[in-house]
Design a protein around this motif. Structure first.
Motif, PDB file in Angstrom:
ATOM      1  N   TYR A  18       3.918   7.940  -3.996  1.00 39.42           N
ATOM      2  CA  TYR A  18       3.734   6.490  -3.989  1.00 39.42           C
ATOM      3  C   TYR A  18       2.641   6.062  -4.960  1.00 39.42           C
ATOM      4  O   TYR A  18       1.642   6.767  -5.147  1.00 39.42           O
ATOM      5  CB  TYR A  18       3.392   6.016  -2.574  1.00 39.42           C
ATOM      6  N   ASP A  19       2.822   4.872  -5.545  1.00 39.66           N
ATOM      7  CA  ASP A  19       1.788   4.326  -6.421  1.00 39.66           C
ATOM      8  C   ASP A  19       0.654   3.756  -5.575  1.00 39.66           C
ATOM      9  O   ASP A  19       0.712   3.750  -4.334  1.00 39.66           O
ATOM     10  CB  ASP A  19       2.367   3.264  -7.364  1.00 39.66           C
ATOM     11  N   SER A  20      -0.397   3.268  -6.233  1.00 36.14           N
ATOM     12  CA  SER A  20      -1.576   2.794  -5.507  1.00 36.14           C
ATOM     13  C   SER A  20      -1.245   1.601  -4.617  1.00 36.14           C
ATOM     14  O   SER A  20      -1.812   1.447  -3.528  1.00 36.14           O
ATOM     15  CB  SER A  20      -2.688   2.436  -6.490  1.00 36.14           C
ATOM     16  N   HIS A  21      -0.344   0.754  -5.066  1.00 34.67           N
ATOM     17  CA  HIS A  21       0.075  -0.422  -4.293  1.00 34.67           C
ATOM     18  C   HIS A  21       0.681   0.005  -2.956  1.00 34.67           C
ATOM     19  O   HIS A  21       0.239  -0.440  -1.884  1.00 34.67           O
ATOM     20  CB  HIS A  21       1.101  -1.201  -5.138  1.00 34.67           C
ATOM     21  N   THR A  22       1.678   0.876  -2.999  1.00 37.79           N
ATOM     22  CA  THR A  22       2.363   1.301  -1.779  1.00 37.79           C
ATOM     23  C   THR A  22       1.465   2.172  -0.919  1.00 37.79           C
ATOM     24  O   THR A  22       1.508   2.095   0.317  1.00 37.79           O
ATOM     25  CB  THR A  22       3.657   2.048  -2.133  1.00 37.79           C
ATOM     26  N   THR A  23       0.625   3.004  -1.539  1.00 35.42           N
ATOM     27  CA  THR A  23      -0.304   3.832  -0.769  1.00 35.42           C
ATOM     28  C   THR A  23      -1.239   2.974   0.070  1.00 35.42           C
ATOM     29  O   THR A  23      -1.526   3.292   1.230  1.00 35.42           O
ATOM     30  CB  THR A  23      -1.123   4.740  -1.702  1.00 35.42           C
ATOM     31  N   ALA A  24      -1.698   1.860  -0.488  1.00 34.12           N
ATOM     32  CA  ALA A  24      -2.569   0.953   0.256  1.00 34.12           C
ATOM     33  C   ALA A  24      -1.874   0.425   1.509  1.00 34.12           C
ATOM     34  O   ALA A  24      -2.471   0.352   2.591  1.00 34.12           O
ATOM     35  CB  ALA A  24      -3.005  -0.206  -0.640  1.00 34.12           C
ATOM     36  N   LEU A  25      -0.609   0.061   1.379  1.00 41.43           N
ATOM     37  CA  LEU A  25       0.153  -0.428   2.523  1.00 41.43           C
ATOM     38  C   LEU A  25       0.333   0.678   3.561  1.00 41.43           C
ATOM     39  O   LEU A  25       0.177   0.448   4.775  1.00 41.43           O
ATOM     40  CB  LEU A  25       1.519  -0.924   2.060  1.00 41.43           C
ATOM     41  N   ILE A  26       0.655   1.876   3.089  1.00 37.44           N
ATOM     42  CA  ILE A  26       0.906   2.988   4.011  1.00 37.44           C
ATOM     43  C   ILE A  26      -0.356   3.351   4.792  1.00 37.44           C
ATOM     44  O   ILE A  26      -0.302   3.640   5.998  1.00 37.44           O
ATOM     45  CB  ILE A  26       1.449   4.206   3.240  1.00 37.44           C
ATOM     46  N   ARG A  54      -5.822  -2.544  -7.946  1.00 40.25           N
ATOM     47  CA  ARG A  54      -4.581  -2.880  -7.247  1.00 40.25           C
ATOM     48  C   ARG A  54      -4.633  -2.367  -5.808  1.00 40.25           C
ATOM     49  O   ARG A  54      -4.239  -3.066  -4.873  1.00 40.25           O
ATOM     50  CB  ARG A  54      -3.407  -2.260  -8.003  1.00 40.25           C
ATOM     51  N   PHE A  55      -5.129  -1.155  -5.640  1.00 44.56           N
ATOM     52  CA  PHE A  55      -5.222  -0.565  -4.307  1.00 44.56           C
ATOM     53  C   PHE A  55      -6.120  -1.407  -3.404  1.00 44.56           C
ATOM     54  O   PHE A  55      -5.740  -1.756  -2.272  1.00 44.56           O
ATOM     55  CB  PHE A  55      -5.776   0.858  -4.415  1.00 44.56           C
ATOM     56  N   ASP A  56      -7.311  -1.738  -3.867  1.00 45.00           N
ATOM     57  CA  ASP A  56      -8.253  -2.504  -3.048  1.00 45.00           C
ATOM     58  C   ASP A  56      -7.698  -3.874  -2.683  1.00 45.00           C
ATOM     59  O   ASP A  56      -7.832  -4.337  -1.537  1.00 45.00           O
ATOM     60  CB  ASP A  56      -9.587  -2.668  -3.788  1.00 45.00           C
ATOM     61  N   ARG A  57      -7.051  -4.529  -3.642  1.00 48.13           N
ATOM     62  CA  ARG A  57      -6.526  -5.877  -3.387  1.00 48.13           C
ATOM     63  C   ARG A  57      -5.440  -5.836  -2.314  1.00 48.13           C
ATOM     64  O   ARG A  57      -5.480  -6.602  -1.344  1.00 48.13           O
ATOM     65  CB  ARG A  57      -5.975  -6.472  -4.678  1.00 48.13           C
ATOM     66  N   ILE A  58      -4.480  -4.920  -2.471  1.00 48.50           N
ATOM     67  CA  ILE A  58      -3.369  -4.848  -1.513  1.00 48.50           C
ATOM     68  C   ILE A  58      -3.862  -4.377  -0.147  1.00 48.50           C
ATOM     69  O   ILE A  58      -3.434  -4.880   0.899  1.00 48.50           O
ATOM     70  CB  ILE A  58      -2.272  -3.908  -2.039  1.00 48.50           C
ATOM     71  N   HIS A  59      -4.776  -3.432  -0.145  1.00 47.79           N
ATOM     72  CA  HIS A  59      -5.319  -2.907   1.106  1.00 47.79           C
ATOM     73  C   HIS A  59      -5.969  -4.030   1.903  1.00 47.79           C
ATOM     74  O   HIS A  59      -5.756  -4.163   3.127  1.00 47.79           O
ATOM     75  CB  HIS A  59      -6.334  -1.800   0.787  1.00 47.79           C
ATOM     76  N   ASN A  60      -6.748  -4.864   1.252  1.00 49.14           N
ATOM     77  CA  ASN A  60      -7.443  -5.958   1.935  1.00 49.14           C
ATOM     78  C   ASN A  60      -6.485  -7.062   2.365  1.00 49.14           C
ATOM     79  O   ASN A  60      -6.589  -7.585   3.484  1.00 49.14           O
ATOM     80  CB  ASN A  60      -8.533  -6.537   1.022  1.00 49.14           C
ATOM     81  N   VAL A  61      -5.552  -7.415   1.492  1.00 52.83           N
ATOM     82  CA  VAL A  61      -4.604  -8.488   1.814  1.00 52.83           C
ATOM     83  C   VAL A  61      -3.729  -8.100   3.004  1.00 52.83           C
ATOM     84  O   VAL A  61      -3.523  -8.897   3.930  1.00 52.83           O
ATOM     85  CB  VAL A  61      -3.729  -8.836   0.584  1.00 52.83           C
TER      86      VAL A  61
END
Length: 611
Positions: A244-252, A499-506
């Motif tokens: 997974y990319d950083s975006h999807t990893t943050a969600l997971i 990207r990771f930090d933004r998605i993780h927080n949102v």
């Protein structure tokens, strides 16, 4: 109802999270709380399902009660007589020592083991050993194509009555299977629809899905309470967690926190596992995760697997196009050649060049209509498995070959990609060790950054080249693991981290907005926004589509839809080449389409990856 009530009572008694719940003896012991409904309604409107310290107990109980009630109602309506709690004991082959170690472990863990070593059996035995009541087992994979292959494996082990497949294209896959068998639309549609509807119910104990099916519930979509109920105490196997990319990893990672708070346990598996990812997973479950690996001293087979070099790395200071003469020469030597390009347009051009020189050149990428891609994948598989006599000298592909085909070629020519993607491509060459001394994998390191930057982080490509083994090096399991570790030594790149930090927080804030008994109106739209592409109907396929549509053969019509990236969508839309068909409720693109090449816009643009 009594049977469902008994199941729910026994299940809640087996879960620590329900220790304070006093369960009524029977449904008749429940009194309608008419006098407090209005007060309850306003309290729920103000309350949150998730707070700083985890789930609010009252809100969680109400959410689960509604979820289980809806699940029971749906099951009764479908004629399901009972929930399946007991799973047949599997009959595994003789176990390796690492498989026994994993199987005997209780709780969360990491498993790092190479392809072909037996991770699947280790994971299934871990799940069976960790079951205490009627907990569901979720086998999560990154790609739909991988799910279909895994469903056949698990149905063979546990039986189809215990296994369900959950993903966005489940109906399409089931229909194609039955249509190939019976050749009649109505019969195939009815069988596929029945199968998918049953799989969506909660009674089957083993679920095969992508993480997005679990994430969807946490976006607060309609009937999310059923999903939350299934998560409770669940056993989650995350296969290919590195993919997974950083975006999807943050969600997971946020999803894993929810799973942990609901009493779930997880096994994270990968062939290559960078340290920074292990740390992120340990943080998500709030414990230091034990790690399991193959040990050289386990037995002779393990020692051979770890020391064997299936591939010899060749760095080539050329573009992929400049290696076409070598590709042709390898094919003339009788080798089956895999060529992997990073862009669809590039793969199409290379295919055309090779087609003029060789017989048996095949093309596979994401920009084919669903129907055509499925047929091309099946044809390649059948040729390589000896079920068809068609010639196959070269397969030209994009990233889709990394996940969709369990195949083995004799030699590979690929464009540079991040190390983990390269290793996936190499895994389609000498896959079963049929060439004892190993085979060459050629990596073209000359590329156009202005085009590739929309697909991969340029910094990651540079690190892959700089930290890679020297030219000609044999790639053993340990060498590949060290290569991955060096490339990801500092974790995400700066852009990936942002990207990771933004998605993780949102997503963390979105989870806090969940309310019991209330679906999130925008959840469905925000969930769809996670995906990087859109499906369109190429204009040349419109007449065929319209014929199927008018005859109400909707699944055959949908098989003509073709995925494109959002970058290409915006380009075509800005040029006035995208039209919305209101009656059919879809988008039609004014582009060329060819059954051999796929969708070919006049001025190709490639942004992002669709797999």
């Amino acid at each position: 109802m009594e049977g469902f009530w008994e199941w729910i009572k026994n299940f809640t008694a087996s879960q620590q999270v329900f220790s304070k719940l006093h369960f009524p003896l029977s449904p008749t012991a429940l009194e309608p709380p008419a006098s407090i409904l209005e007060e309850l309604y306003w309290r729920l409107r103000r309350g949150k399902l998730l707070g700083r310290d985890g789930f609010d107990e009252e809100a969680l109980m109400l959410t689960l009660a509604r979820g289980w009630l809806m699940a029971s109602d749906h099951a009764v309506s479908a004629g399901i007589s009972h929930f399946i709690s007991q799973i047949p004991s599997p009959d595994p082959p003789p176990l390796r020592r690492f498989q026994r170690r994993v199987a005997e472990h209780k709780g969360n863990a990491i498993l790092e083991a190479p392809t072909g070593s037996g991770k699947t059996w280790a994971a299934l035995l871990w799940a069976m050993n960790n079951r205490e009541g009627g907990e569901r087992i979720f086998y999560l994979l990154p790609y739909q194509a991988s799910i279909e292959a895994m469903s056949k494996t698990l149905e063979g082990i546990f039986g189809p009555d215990n296994v369900s497949v959950l993903h966005a294209r489940a109906l399409d896959y089931a229909f194609r299977k039955y249509f190939d068998e019976v050749g009649e639309y109505e019969v195939a549609y009815r069988k596929a629809k029945d199968e998918v509807n049953v799989n969506r119910l909660v009674h089957k104990p083993i679920k095969i899905a992508t993480p997005f099916q679990i994430l969807k519930w946490l976006f607060g979509v309609r009937r999310f309470e059923i999903g939350v109920g299934e998560i409770v105490g669940g056993l989650f196997i995350f296969d290919e967690i590195h993919a997974y990319d950083s975006h999807t990893t943050a969600l997971i990672l946020q999803m894993i926190r929810v799973i942990k708070s609901l009493g779930g346990r997880a096994l994270f598996m990968s062939a290559t596992f960078p340290t920074f990812l292990k740390s992120l997973l340990s943080e998500a479950v709030d414990e230091e995760l034990p790690e399991f690996k193959l040990e050289e001293g386990d037995d002779e087979w393990t020692g051979h697997l770890l020391s064997q070099a299936r591939h010899h790395l060749r760095w080539r200071p050329k573009s992929l196009e400049e290696m076409i003469p070598e590709i042709i020469a390898a094919a003339h030597e009788g080798k089956r050649v895999l060529v992997v390009a990073n862009r669809v347009a590039q793969a199409q051009e290379i295919h055309l060049s090779l087609r003029d020189e060789l017989e048996g050149v095949h093309l596979l990428h994401s920009r084919f209509a669903r129907r055509d891609r499925a047929e091309k994948e099946r044809k390649v598989m059948e040729i390589l498995c000896g079920k068809r006599n068609d010639p196959l000298s070269v397969l030209v592909a994009t990233q889709v070959v990394e996940v969709s085909l369990d195949v083995s070629f004799d030699i590979c020519f690929t464009e540079i990609a991040p190390v983990d993607d390269l290793l996936q491509r190499f895994g389609r060459v000498n896959r079963y060790g049929e060439h004892e001394g190993g085979v060459e994998v050629h990596v073209a390191i000359k590329f156009d950054p202005d085009r590739v930057r929309y697909i991969y982080e340029i910094e990651r490509l540079k690190r892959t080249m700089e930290e890679g083994p020297p030219d000609g090096a044999p790639l053993t399991v340990s060498e590949m693991q060290r290569w991955v570790e060096r490339v990801y030594r500092d974790g995400w790149t700066e852009r990936e981290r942002e990207r990771f930090d933004r998605i993780h927080n949102v997503f963390g804030e979105l989870l806090k907005a969940l309310r019991p008994l209330q679906h999130y109106e925008e959840g469905e739209e925000e969930f769809r926004g996670l995906f990087k592409g859109v499906e369109v109907l190429p204009r040349p396929l419109y007449e065929e589509f319209r014929s199927h549509f008018d005859e109400r053969r909707y699944l055959l019509a949908e098989g003509l839809l073709t995925p494109i990236t959002m970058g290409l969508f915006h380009k075509l839309n800005n040029e006035g080449r995208m039209r919305r068909l209101e009656r059919e409720r879809l988008l039609m693109a004014d582009v060329r389409y060819d059954g051999e090449l796929g969708l070919t816009p006049d001025e190709p643009i490639d942004e992002g990856i669709i797999i």
